[in-house]
Enzyme design. Structure first.
Site, PDB file in Angstrom:
ATOM      1  N   HIS A   1       5.765   1.299  -1.497  1.00  0.00           N
ATOM      2  CA  HIS A   1       5.836   0.259  -0.467  1.00  0.00           C
ATOM      3  C   HIS A   1       5.171   0.779   0.809  1.00  0.00           C
ATOM      4  O   HIS A   1       5.694   1.683   1.470  1.00  0.00           O
ATOM      5  CB  HIS A   1       7.291  -0.114  -0.182  1.00  0.00           C
ATOM      6  CG  HIS A   1       7.975  -0.764  -1.327  1.00  0.00           C
ATOM      7  ND1 HIS A   1       9.349  -0.747  -1.469  1.00  0.00           N
ATOM      8  CD2 HIS A   1       7.495  -1.455  -2.402  1.00  0.00           C
ATOM      9  CE1 HIS A   1       9.680  -1.416  -2.568  1.00  0.00           C
ATOM     10  NE2 HIS A   1       8.577  -1.839  -3.156  1.00  0.00           N
TER      11      HIS A   1
ATOM     12  N   SER B   1       9.715   3.958  -2.378  1.00  0.00           N
ATOM     13  CA  SER B   1       9.598   3.342  -1.050  1.00  0.00           C
ATOM     14  C   SER B   1       9.879   4.398   0.009  1.00  0.00           C
ATOM     15  O   SER B   1       9.152   5.384   0.089  1.00  0.00           O
ATOM     16  CB  SER B   1      10.556   2.150  -0.945  1.00  0.00           C
ATOM     17  OG  SER B   1      10.363   1.448   0.263  1.00  0.00           O
ATOM     18  N   THR B   2      10.934   4.241   0.813  1.00  0.00           N
ATOM     19  CA  THR B   2      11.215   5.196   1.879  1.00  0.00           C
ATOM     20  C   THR B   2      11.401   6.601   1.310  1.00  0.00           C
ATOM     21  O   THR B   2      12.191   6.810   0.406  1.00  0.00           O
ATOM     22  CB  THR B   2      12.479   4.783   2.642  1.00  0.00           C
ATOM     23  OG1 THR B   2      12.326   3.445   3.100  1.00  0.00           O
ATOM     24  CG2 THR B   2      12.736   5.706   3.821  1.00  0.00           C
TER      25      THR B   2
ATOM     26  N   MET C   1      14.673   2.177  -0.227  1.00  0.00           N
ATOM     27  CA  MET C   1      15.672   1.166   0.105  1.00  0.00           C
ATOM     28  C   MET C   1      15.559  -0.024  -0.838  1.00  0.00           C
ATOM     29  O   MET C   1      14.488  -0.310  -1.372  1.00  0.00           O
ATOM     30  CB  MET C   1      15.470   0.677   1.541  1.00  0.00           C
ATOM     31  CG  MET C   1      15.791   1.700   2.613  1.00  0.00           C
ATOM     32  SD  MET C   1      15.723   0.985   4.278  1.00  0.00           S
ATOM     33  CE  MET C   1      13.963   0.783   4.498  1.00  0.00           C
TER      34      MET C   1
ATOM     35  N   ASP D   1      14.059  -3.071  -5.576  1.00  0.00           N
ATOM     36  CA  ASP D   1      12.808  -3.362  -6.263  1.00  0.00           C
ATOM     37  C   ASP D   1      12.604  -2.392  -7.423  1.00  0.00           C
ATOM     38  O   ASP D   1      12.731  -1.185  -7.260  1.00  0.00           O
ATOM     39  CB  ASP D   1      11.639  -3.255  -5.280  1.00  0.00           C
ATOM     40  CG  ASP D   1      10.325  -3.749  -5.868  1.00  0.00           C
ATOM     41  OD1 ASP D   1      10.365  -4.542  -6.829  1.00  0.00           O
ATOM     42  OD2 ASP D   1       9.266  -3.357  -5.348  1.00  0.00           O
TER      43      ASP D   1
END
Length: 393
Positions: A240, A213-214, A333, A336
């Site tokens: 993401h 993600s991030t 973050m 998941d």
């Protein structure tokens, strides 16, 4: 508590006002300066030393991408890019993330209050994450990668404290551009490189699934561009990211990689030597029929607030026991992927790798998997590709 200092950069006075208003809803943040061009942004970052910067991509004099390069060279700061959804904007956003931008949000559209409120929530989430990363870096006191020191010269005077929302006006000329940060290109490899004859394999015995993600675009660049052309396993990736941006991500990764990188499509046949990026807005699963493996996309409810979801992808591999399965969780973050990784291990996965804290931009998803006992190996980012290559025979 002293509010965190934010610099807002956008060539539109209207957008500067909107972004400023969304930021100062939370008293933990104060907009200490604004800038309307990339050149002003570089000077403001040098003088005001903000904790966080929000940066528009399209500006006169110097665009957001060039301003990002210069700021990261002279005053490294978490930068949140503000992106439109045009093809040029999505491409430039991916470049910005690979060059060191912390994250991005889409600009408010003309959809009224609903769009504004959605952007407001995303912006507050990104600000909190950026400050947690900055705090961690301060505690460690020694970043993983040190930028070269600038040439010896007297330090600029410290700016006096200013009340929130003080507009910035340049008071000195912008200094000449410092050397750009190290290129992401491999030796002999250019960003425009596009290879159409990359080898792929109809028969394979391994499959790799990566969730992030991030900070993911830069981490994916490191891992995927390090896989050799003979890497015979398919690689499924959930990053993401909203719709449209995943296509630009796949195209840019493909231009730097020896393996083929594509945005996954419904029913696409899965082959070794190919990386499949889940399209924004769709869950991605590995499915099988009499002809072999294929991509299945669907729009079931988001999980952990995400669609695509890493857990959904990992769980689709659970019944594929005929394959040697390898799961990887990298920077991001939230949690998941942790549940799915744990289930994969319980159903015979060969390996489950978490990125080490010292190389994560945000140590959320890997930490969650480690805390669940879902990991067989913890590795820094630079060692993940080599580890996968050693496992896939």
């Amino acid at each position: 508590m002293t509010p965190h200092r934010v610099l807002v950069v956008d060539d539109s006075p209207f957008m500067r006002k909107i972004i400023t208003d969304l930021i100062v809803r939370n008293r933990d943040y104060a907009v200490v300066a604004t800038a309307k061009t990339g050149a002003e942004a570089v000077e403001a970052a040098r003088l005001w030393k903000p904790d966080i910067i929000t940066m528009d991509l399209e500006m006169p004099e110097m665009n957001g991408l060039d301003a990002l390069r210069r700021i990261m060279a002279i005053q490294p700061t978490p930068i949140i890019m503000l992106a439109g959804i045009s093809e040029d904007n999505t491409t430039e956003t991916i470049k910005a993330l690979q060059l060191g931008a912390f994250d991005f949000i889409r600009k408010p559209s003309g959809d009224g209050a609903t769009s504004i409120e959605k952007v407001a929530q995303q912006l507050q989430d990104k600000l909190r994450a950026a400050m947690s990363v900055k705090a961690k870096a301060t505690r460690l006191a020694a970043p993983t990668v040190r930028l070269p020191e600038p040439p010896s010269r007297p330090a600029p005077p410290q700016a006096k404290p200013a009340p929130p929302q003080v507009p910035f006006r340049p008071i000195t000329p912008v200094p000449p551009a410092p050397p750009e940060s190290p290129s992401l290109e491999k030796p002999g490899q250019g960003g425009a490189r596009r290879q159409t004859d990359k080898p792929t394999y109809s028969v394979f015995s391994h499959v790799v699934a990566i969730g992030t993600s991030t900070g993911g675009p830069r981490a994916l660049h490191e891992v995927i561009s390090s896989l050799p052309a003979g890497f015979a396993a398919p690689v499924l990736v959930v990053q993401h990211m909203p719709p449209r941006f995943t296509r630009s991500l796949a195209d840019r990764l493909d231009s730097f990689s020896e393996v083929l990188v594509v945005e996954a499509e419904q029913g696409m046949r899965v082959r070794g030597g190919t990386v499949y990026i889940a399209p924004g807005g769709y869950h991605m699963e590995l499915a099988k029929d009499l002809s072999g493996y294929y991509i299945h996309l669907h729009e079931q409810a988001p999980r952990h607030g995400h669609r695509p979801s890493v857990d959904t992808m990992f769980e689709s591999l659970i019944p594929r026991t005929e394959l040697k399965r390898h799961a990887v969780l990298m920077t991001g973050m939230g949690s998941d992927g942790a549940i799915g990784m744990k289930q994969l291990l319980e159903h015979g996965a060969v390996s489950a790798v978490a990125e080490a804290e010292e190389t994560c931009v945000v140590y959320g998803m890997p930490r969650s998997a480690i805390e669940r006992g879902a990991v067989t190996k913890v590795l820094p980012l630079t060692q993940i590709a080599r580890h996968l290559v050693g496992l896939v025979d």
